[in-house]
Design a protein around this motif. Sequence first.
Motif, mmCIF file in Angstrom:
data_model
loop_
_atom_site.group_PDB
_atom_site.id
_atom_site.type_symbol
_atom_site.label_atom_id
_atom_site.label_comp_id
_atom_site.label_asym_id
_atom_site.label_seq_id
_atom_site.Cartn_x
_atom_site.Cartn_y
_atom_site.Cartn_z
ATOM 1 N N VAL A 332 -1.759 -3.241 -4.215
ATOM 2 C CA VAL A 332 -1.230 -2.063 -4.140
ATOM 3 C C VAL A 332 -2.134 -0.954 -4.077
ATOM 4 N N TYR A 333 -3.321 -1.100 -4.191
ATOM 5 C CA TYR A 333 -4.411 -0.126 -3.724
ATOM 6 C C TYR A 333 -4.424 0.312 -2.218
ATOM 7 N N GLN A 334 -4.217 -1.036 -1.513
ATOM 8 C CA GLN A 334 -4.201 -0.827 -0.221
ATOM 9 C C GLN A 334 -2.906 -0.090 0.525
ATOM 10 N N PHE A 335 -1.856 -0.331 -0.344
ATOM 11 C CA PHE A 335 -0.628 0.236 0.202
ATOM 12 C C PHE A 335 -0.904 1.745 -0.039
ATOM 13 N N THR A 336 -1.368 2.112 -1.074
ATOM 14 C CA THR A 336 -1.838 3.766 -1.272
ATOM 15 C C THR A 336 -2.504 4.191 0.027
ATOM 16 N N ASN A 337 -3.562 3.376 0.417
ATOM 17 C CA ASN A 337 -4.280 3.742 1.607
ATOM 18 C C ASN A 337 -3.585 4.013 2.856
ATOM 19 N N ILE A 338 -2.430 2.957 3.112
ATOM 20 C CA ILE A 338 -1.311 3.223 3.976
ATOM 21 C C ILE A 338 -0.635 4.459 3.984
ATOM 22 N N MET A 339 -0.264 4.834 2.881
ATOM 23 C CA MET A 339 0.519 6.060 2.520
ATOM 24 C C MET A 339 -0.169 7.220 2.870
ATOM 25 N N ILE A 340 -1.618 7.255 2.546
ATOM 26 C CA ILE A 340 -2.440 8.322 2.566
ATOM 27 C C ILE A 340 -2.966 8.707 3.785
ATOM 28 N N TYR A 341 -3.740 7.512 4.276
ATOM 29 C CA TYR A 341 -4.281 7.761 5.613
ATOM 30 C C TYR A 341 -3.696 7.098 6.769
ATOM 31 N N ASN A 342 -2.496 6.629 6.688
ATOM 32 C CA ASN A 342 -1.800 6.126 7.726
ATOM 33 C C ASN A 342 -2.416 4.877 8.637
ATOM 34 N N GLU A 343 -3.028 3.997 7.629
ATOM 35 C CA GLU A 343 -3.879 2.875 8.109
ATOM 36 C C GLU A 343 -2.481 1.901 8.600
ATOM 37 N N ASP A 344 -2.957 0.910 9.186
ATOM 38 C CA ASP A 344 -2.209 -0.032 9.898
ATOM 39 C C ASP A 344 -1.536 -0.808 8.761
ATOM 40 N N SER A 345 -0.220 -1.096 8.739
ATOM 41 C CA SER A 345 0.522 -2.023 7.822
ATOM 42 C C SER A 345 0.113 -3.272 7.650
ATOM 43 N N PHE A 346 -0.690 -3.985 8.881
ATOM 44 C CA PHE A 346 -1.132 -5.385 8.635
ATOM 45 C C PHE A 346 -2.412 -5.438 7.883
ATOM 46 N N SER A 347 -3.032 -4.307 7.464
ATOM 47 C CA SER A 347 -4.101 -4.322 6.507
ATOM 48 C C SER A 347 -3.799 -4.945 5.041
ATOM 49 N N LEU A 348 -2.261 -4.767 4.964
ATOM 50 C CA LEU A 348 -1.887 -5.425 3.626
ATOM 51 C C LEU A 348 -2.042 -6.922 3.440
ATOM 52 N N ILE A 349 -2.223 -7.485 4.689
ATOM 53 C CA ILE A 349 -1.857 -8.867 4.638
ATOM 54 C C ILE A 349 -3.219 -9.601 3.826
ATOM 55 N N PRO A 350 -4.476 -9.119 4.432
ATOM 56 C CA PRO A 350 -5.807 -9.769 3.530
ATOM 57 C C PRO A 350 -5.854 -9.819 2.337
ATOM 58 N N PRO A 351 -5.412 -8.533 1.375
ATOM 59 C CA PRO A 351 -5.451 -8.659 -0.109
ATOM 60 C C PRO A 351 -4.195 -9.174 -0.613
ATOM 61 N N LEU A 352 -3.137 -9.537 0.043
ATOM 62 C CA LEU A 352 -1.945 -10.127 -0.310
ATOM 63 C C LEU A 352 -2.177 -11.633 -0.138
ATOM 64 N N LEU A 353 -2.908 -12.258 0.810
ATOM 65 C CA LEU A 353 -3.332 -13.525 0.844
ATOM 66 C C LEU A 353 -4.300 -13.800 -0.147
ATOM 67 N N GLY A 354 -5.393 -13.061 -0.480
ATOM 68 C CA GLY A 354 -6.363 -13.133 -1.221
ATOM 69 C C GLY A 354 -5.701 -13.251 -2.778
#
Length: 381
Positions: A332-354
């Motif tokens: 969820v925290y990484q999702f907020t980074n995507i919303m705020i800083y326009n990070e790549d959506s694939f950055s959700l995969i590592p924390p999700l798998l972890g």
Amino acid sequence: MSQMSNKVEKDVNGSTSNKLLVICVDRDNDVGEKAGITTPVIGRDACIEAAQRLALEDPEDADSNSIFSAIKTYEDLISKGYQVEVVTIAGVKDRGVQADEKILDETKQALEKFSANGAVIVSDGEDDESVIPVIQNVLPVVSVQRVVMKVSRSVEYSYAVFGKYLKMIAYDSKYSKFFLGVPGILLLIGGIASALELTTQIVAVLVSILGAAFLIRAFDIDRVWSSWSKPTPMGFIRIFTMVTGVLLILSSVPAGIQSVDPELIESDTELIGKITDKVIIGQFIAGSLPILWIGMGAIFAGTLLSNWIGGIPRQISDILRIIVLGALYPTVYQFTNIMIYNEDSFSLIPPLLGGLAATLVSATLLFKKYRKHKDQEMVSD
């Protein structure tokens, strides 16, 4: 022999079972709650004593008649040459999953004393018969016998029964608070509103009160609250952690608002545009996330602690609930980074798998520990 006995004999003859266990089911545990009898009650004499004690405590309870009917079925089958044992098993007062688990456990205990290969179920209604699939997990059910009380069909008796239920509604607080209390509140408010000529405005209030009463009764909110508010260590722990958790969850809203950049709020953009702006949404979630997660964790931890102190075997689900809550936080925290800083959506995969890996490993270890504990209990028994 009665028609019920003939039906049971026909069912038994149509099966391949020769060692039968006649089971009287009391799913809401009246035999334990009212007569203080520990189940399972195994054997003819023990069942007769249990039925007599229950009948003395509450002569109007149908479960005592069910036990006597099970004993009668047992004697009829004995006279026909079958190997039979009779047992009374019970669930818990609130029924539900705990009642079914207890009934399954007591059935296994009875089978340890008498290794039957078929069961005859005796009950006084559909609620008790709902546990048949549970019993079938360990023992084939060859016949089901429902006990129906024979009563007078006279008009006088019907009036007496109707009057009895009216008396229960009027004087039994368990029923009167809903059947009399709610209509009483509605009538009182309606009368006051009519006197003050506020009839139009009061309709919404009356509908809201009625809706709230239906929701409270439909979801057993009153019973849940009464169980939490009992003067026991478990009740106090649940109240404290629930209030703390709710306050923290509510306080996460202003924390999220404070995290939003004031320049974005004070811009000339329309209100709808502000609400749907992904940066504002991301900043709000990022600000409220820690306190929100702490509040939810407090509620889950309180449930775990109260169940652990009370000896209720739910620790696995309670612990997993907390682990999943923690495993979801990085995602969820990484999702907020995507919303705020326009990070790549694939950055959700590592924390999700972890988080998924942590959940699976924790669940595997907990279930292994639970099975090991269960095996040790079975060996000790």
